[in-house]
Design an enzyme around this catalytic site. Structure first.
Site, PDB file in Angstrom:
ATOM      1  N   ASP A 150       0.838  -1.202   0.000  1.00 36.11           N
ATOM      2  CA  ASP A 150       0.000   0.000   0.000  1.00 36.11           C
ATOM      3  C   ASP A 150       0.876   1.257   0.000  1.00 36.11           C
ATOM      4  OD1 ASP A 150      -2.131   1.722   0.221  1.00 36.11           O
ATOM      5  OD2 ASP A 150      -2.817   0.985   2.159  1.00 36.11           O
ATOM      6  N   ASP A 151       0.752   2.082  -1.028  1.00 34.34           N
ATOM      7  CA  ASP A 151       1.516   3.337  -1.135  1.00 34.34           C
ATOM      8  C   ASP A 151       3.024   3.092  -1.200  1.00 34.34           C
ATOM      9  OD1 ASP A 151      -0.863   4.710  -1.001  1.00 34.34           O
ATOM     10  OD2 ASP A 151      -0.285   5.999   0.658  1.00 34.34           O
ATOM     11  N   LYS A 202      -6.308  -4.803   3.906  1.00 35.62           N
ATOM     12  CA  LYS A 202      -7.108  -3.619   3.599  1.00 35.62           C
ATOM     13  C   LYS A 202      -8.113  -3.887   2.477  1.00 35.62           C
ATOM     14  CE  LYS A 202      -6.279   1.059   1.763  1.00 35.62           C
ATOM     15  NZ  LYS A 202      -5.274   2.146   1.668  1.00 35.62           N
ATOM     16  N   CYS A 222      -5.538   3.956  -4.216  1.00 33.39           N
ATOM     17  CA  CYS A 222      -5.915   2.727  -3.527  1.00 33.39           C
ATOM     18  C   CYS A 222      -7.232   2.111  -4.001  1.00 33.39           C
ATOM     19  CB  CYS A 222      -5.955   2.959  -2.020  1.00 33.39           C
ATOM     20  SG  CYS A 222      -6.521   4.586  -1.527  1.00 33.39           S
ATOM     21  N   HIS A 273       1.751   2.422   3.904  1.00 35.46           N
ATOM     22  CA  HIS A 273       0.865   3.599   3.940  1.00 35.46           C
ATOM     23  C   HIS A 273       0.997   4.308   5.290  1.00 35.46           C
ATOM     24  CE1 HIS A 273      -2.904   5.896   3.944  1.00 35.46           C
ATOM     25  NE2 HIS A 273      -3.154   5.519   2.700  1.00 35.46           N
ATOM     26  N   ARG A 319      -7.749  -1.388  -6.298  1.00 39.01           N
ATOM     27  CA  ARG A 319      -8.329  -2.585  -5.684  1.00 39.01           C
ATOM     28  C   ARG A 319      -9.551  -3.068  -6.460  1.00 39.01           C
ATOM     29  NH1 ARG A 319      -5.552  -2.592  -0.635  1.00 39.01           N
ATOM     30  NH2 ARG A 319      -4.254  -0.736  -0.807  1.00 39.01           N
ATOM     31  N   LYS A 355       1.599   9.111  -6.163  1.00 41.79           N
ATOM     32  CA  LYS A 355       0.230   8.607  -6.037  1.00 41.79           C
ATOM     33  C   LYS A 355      -0.755   9.691  -6.463  1.00 41.79           C
ATOM     34  CE  LYS A 355      -2.875   7.538  -2.088  1.00 41.79           C
ATOM     35  NZ  LYS A 355      -2.870   7.280  -0.631  1.00 41.79           N
ATOM     36  N   HIS A 386     -11.119  -1.401   1.628  1.00 41.50           N
ATOM     37  CA  HIS A 386     -11.265  -0.052   1.062  1.00 41.50           C
ATOM     38  C   HIS A 386     -12.075  -0.023  -0.231  1.00 41.50           C
ATOM     39  CE1 HIS A 386      -9.254   4.189   0.804  1.00 41.50           C
ATOM     40  NE2 HIS A 386     -10.472   4.205   1.325  1.00 41.50           N
ATOM     41  N   ASP A 398      -0.227  -0.842  -4.853  1.00 44.77           N
ATOM     42  CA  ASP A 398      -1.470  -0.267  -5.371  1.00 44.77           C
ATOM     43  C   ASP A 398      -1.275   1.078  -6.054  1.00 44.77           C
ATOM     44  OD1 ASP A 398      -0.989   1.226  -3.068  1.00 44.77           O
ATOM     45  OD2 ASP A 398      -3.078   1.244  -2.414  1.00 44.77           O
ATOM     46  N   ASN A 399      -0.197   1.791  -5.749  1.00 43.11           N
ATOM     47  CA  ASN A 399       0.125   3.054  -6.423  1.00 43.11           C
ATOM     48  C   ASN A 399       1.549   3.434  -6.050  1.00 43.11           C
ATOM     49  OD1 ASN A 399      -2.307   3.995  -4.149  1.00 43.11           O
ATOM     50  ND2 ASN A 399      -0.212   4.694  -3.771  1.00 43.11           N
TER      51      ASN A 399
END
Length: 537
Positions: free
Chosen positions: A36-37, A131, A74, A221, A78, A377, A133, A327-328
Site C-alpha cells: 500500500d503506497d 485492507k 488505492c 501507507h 483494488r 500517487k 477499502h 497499489d500506487n
C-alpha cells in the site's frame, strides 16, 4: 478490437503451465500480495537499500516485470485487481465517495464479478486479509463479495497498533469474517494480517481444494508506524540525504536492468528543498521518518517470509503461484488540514518512531520511493502508476526472468482464472457481467510470447493517460494539456514531444476519448460541480 481473454480448458493444458488435473485437484493455489503506497524503487530487487530478502529471492527465482501499472490510487486499483475491469467500469472511478453516476458509485457494482466470486464458483477456497477499502457498508464487506474468510481493515488507513479514528466523524472498522473486531494488546497490523492468512491456510488445508489468498497489507501507507527492533536497523542510513539516496537507487536500477541506460533520473521534485538547506535537526527528523518507513517495508518482507515458510511446511510451495505488487506510487500526502482530528494533528508533530505519533514522509520521501520517475500517487505519471511486479511459481516460471512489456492490474483476473482453469462468467446472480478488459499473462509466465495490450488507459481526478506501445499521452488536471513521451527512450517523462508530433497526439487522444466513453469516465470538473451542488442541498 476486443480480444478473447479467456482460453478454453483444452488450450490451458496446451500452455504447459498447469499439471494435468487429477481427482485430487492439482490446480495451483493463487496468492496475490498487495503493498500500500509503496514506490517503484522501494524493494531491493528494484533498487532499494531496504532489506527485503524474501521478495528478492522471489524475484531471483521468478519473473520481474518492469513496466507493470496500477490505477494510481488505492480504491481504483483494488477495484481493478479484483474485477479485471477498469475502475470506472466496476463503479469505483474515484474513491468510496457515493455518487449517482455509474462510474462513481463508490462501491463495486452488479455488472462485475470479483476474482474471489469467480474462483469460488470454480471450486477454490477464498481468503482475504488486510485492507479492503471498497466501501464499508456491511453488504459490501469481503465475505459478501466472494471471500470465505476475511480479517482486516475495511477503511483506508489506521494506526498499526490498534483502532484509532483519524478523521472527524469517522467510523473505522476492523472485521473478522462478518463481525467487527477490536484489536488487543500487542497488535501490529502487518503481523496480524499474516497471522490470519496462515490460520486460514492451515485450517483449510484438509479440504482437498486449492485456495486463493488476497493479502493486502496496509504497509507502508501512513501513519509511519513500525516496531523498534526494525527501526533500529535503519537509523542513520538516510542522513546522506534524498539526492544521494535517489542517485544510489538509480544506479542500482540501471546496473540490474530494471531501467534502461537511456533512462535519466528526473530532477528533484519542485516541492523538495535542497538537502544542504536543512538544519541538522530537520535532517535527523527526516532520517527518523525514513528509518520507520524502511522498517515497515522490512517487516512486510519478514511476514512474506513467514507465508513462504508455511507453504513449505504444508508442502504447498511448489503448488502455489505468488504475485506481488503495489497499489500506487509513493504518497506525497501530509497529515494536515481539516481532514484530520485535532488529536491526530498534534500527534503528527511527534517523532515517527513514537507509537503514539501519526506522521507521513510527504514529498521528500515519496520522491525517493518513486526513483527515477516524476510525480506521485494520484497522478498518471510513471511515479503514480508504476509498480514493481514479481511472479513466483517454483518449477513453472523460469528463474531470473525479466519482462519489459507493459501490463496492467486488470490482467490479474484473466491470469488467475486461466491458471485455475475457471471460465469468466457472462452472468452472475442474475446480472449481466461486463467482458474482461485484462489479458491473461499465463503464456508470459510460461516463457512464451505474450500478446499484451493494444493500449492501456488511466484516469483519476482528471489526470489522464494512455499507453500504446512505446508511446504515452499524458495530461494533468486542471491544465488538461496533452504531453507526449517516448517510453523507450524517456520513461522519466522529461522530453515532451507533443509539439513535434501533433498527429500522434490526435491519434492517441481519439483512443482515449473512445475508451472514456465506454468505460463510464466523466470529466472531473463535472464531478466536482455535482459534489458542490449536493453539498448546497
Amino acid at each position: 478490437m476486443i480480444k478473447k481473454r479467456i482460453l478454453s480448458l483444452s488450450l490451458i493444458f496446451a500452455t504447459g503451465l498447469l499439471l494435468s488435473l487429477s481427482p485430487q485437484d492439482s490446480r495451483p493455489n493463487i496468492i496475490i500480495i498487495l503493498a500500500d503506497d509503496m514506490g517503484y524503487s522501494d524493494i531491493g530487487s528494484f533498487g532499494s537499500e531496504i532489506e527485503t530478502p524474501n521478495l528478492n529471492a522471489m524475484a531471483e527465482g521468478g519473473l520481474k516485470m518492469t513496466q507493470f501499472y496500477n490505477s494510481s490510487r488505492c480504491c481504483p486499483t483494488r477495484a481493478s485487481l479484483l474485477t479485471g475491469l477498469y475502475p470506472h467500469q466496476a463503479g469505483v472511478g474515484h474513491m468510496v465517495n457515493e455518487r449517482e453516476q455509474p462510474g462513481y458509485r463508490g462501491m463495486l457494482n452488479e455488472e462485475c464479478v470479483t476474482m474471489a466470486e469467480a474462483l469460488k464458483e470454480g471450486g477454490y477456497s477464498t481468503y482475504m486479509t488486510g485492507k479492503w477499502h471498497l466501501n464499508d457498508r456491511k453488504e459490501h464487506w469481503p465475505v459478501k463479495q466472494g471471500f470465505d474468510r476475511y480479517f482486516g481493515l475495511l477503511d483506508g488507513a489506521n494506526s498499526y497498533f490498534g483502532n484509532h479514528p483519524y478523521r472527524p466523524n469517522q467510523k473505522l472498522t476492523y472485521a473478522l469474517n462478518d463481525e467487527p473486531y477490536t484489536p488487543g494488546e500487542g497488535f501490529y497490523a502487518t503481523d496480524a494480517y499474516t497471522d490470519y492468512a496462515l490460520k486460514f491456510i492451515e485450517e483449510g488445508k484438509d479440504k482437498n481444494k486449492p485456495f486463493f489468498l488476497y493479502l493486502a497489507y496496509t504497509a507502508p501507507h501512513w501513519p509511519l508506524h513500525a516496531l523498534e527492533e526494525d527501526i533500529a536497523r535503519y537509523r542513520g542510513r538516510y542522513m546522506k540525504g534524498w539526492d544521494k539516496m535517489r542517485e544510489e537507487r538509480f544506479r542500482r536500477m540501471q546496473e540490474t536492468g530494471i531501467i534502461s541506460r537511456a533512462t535519466k533520473l528526473s530532477p528533484r521534485d519542485e516541492n523538495v528543498p535542497a538537502w544542504e538547506s536543512l538544519s541538522e535537526d530537520e535532517k535527523r527528523r527526516w532520517d527518523e521518518k525514513m528509518a520507520v518507513y524502511a522498517a515497515m517495508v522490512d517487516r512486510m518482507d519478514q511476514n512474506i517470509g513467514r507465508l513462504r515458510q508455511k507453504l513449505e511446511e504444508t508442502g504447498e510451495d511448489k503448488k502455489t503461484i505468488i504475485m506481488f505488487l503495489s497499489d500506487n506510487g509513493g504518497s506525497y500526502e501530509a497529515i494536515e488540514g481539516s481532514g484530520f482530528t485535532p488529536e491526530i494533528l498534534e500527534a503528527s508533530m511527534k517523532p515517527a518512531s513514537d507509537p503514539t505519533s501519526f506522521t507521513a514522509y510527504q514529498h521528500e520521501g515519496a520522491n525517493v520511493s518513486n526513483t527515477p520517475f516524476r510525480k506521485f500517487k494520484r497522478w498518471e505519471h510513471e511515479g503514480g502508476i508504476s509498480t514493481p511486479f514479481i511472479a513466483y511459481y517454483p518449477g513453472k516460471i523460469k528463474s531470473g526472468s525479466i519482462s519489459h512489456q507493459p501490463a496492467h492490474i486488470i490482467d490479474l483476473m484473466a491470469t488467475s482464472l486461466e491458471l485455475a482453469g475457471v471460465t469468466y462468467p457472462k452472468t452472475y446472480k442474475g446480472n449481466t457481467i461486463k467482458p474482461l478488459e485484462g489479458v491473461s499473462m499465463a503464456t508470459l509466465f510460461n516463457g512464451q510470447k505474450w500478446q499484451g495490450h493494444d493500449a492501456i488507459f488511466f484516469e483519476h481526478e482528471g489526470n489522464r493517460a494512455v499507453r500504446q506501445g512505446d508511446w504515452k499521452l499524458l495530461s494533468i488536471y486542471p491544465e488538461n494539456k496533452w504531453a507526449l513521451y517516448n517510453m523507450k527512450t524517456d520513461r522519466s517523462e522529461l522530453n515532451d514531444l507533443s509539439a513535434r508530433l501533433p498527429k500522434k497526439v490526435k491519434e492517441m487522444e481519439k483512443l482515449y476519448d473512445a475508451w472514456a466513453a465506454r468505460a463510464n469516465v466523466l470529466p472531473f470538473a463535472q464531478l466536482e460541480e455535482y459534489d458542490r451542488q449536493r453539498k448546497r442541498k
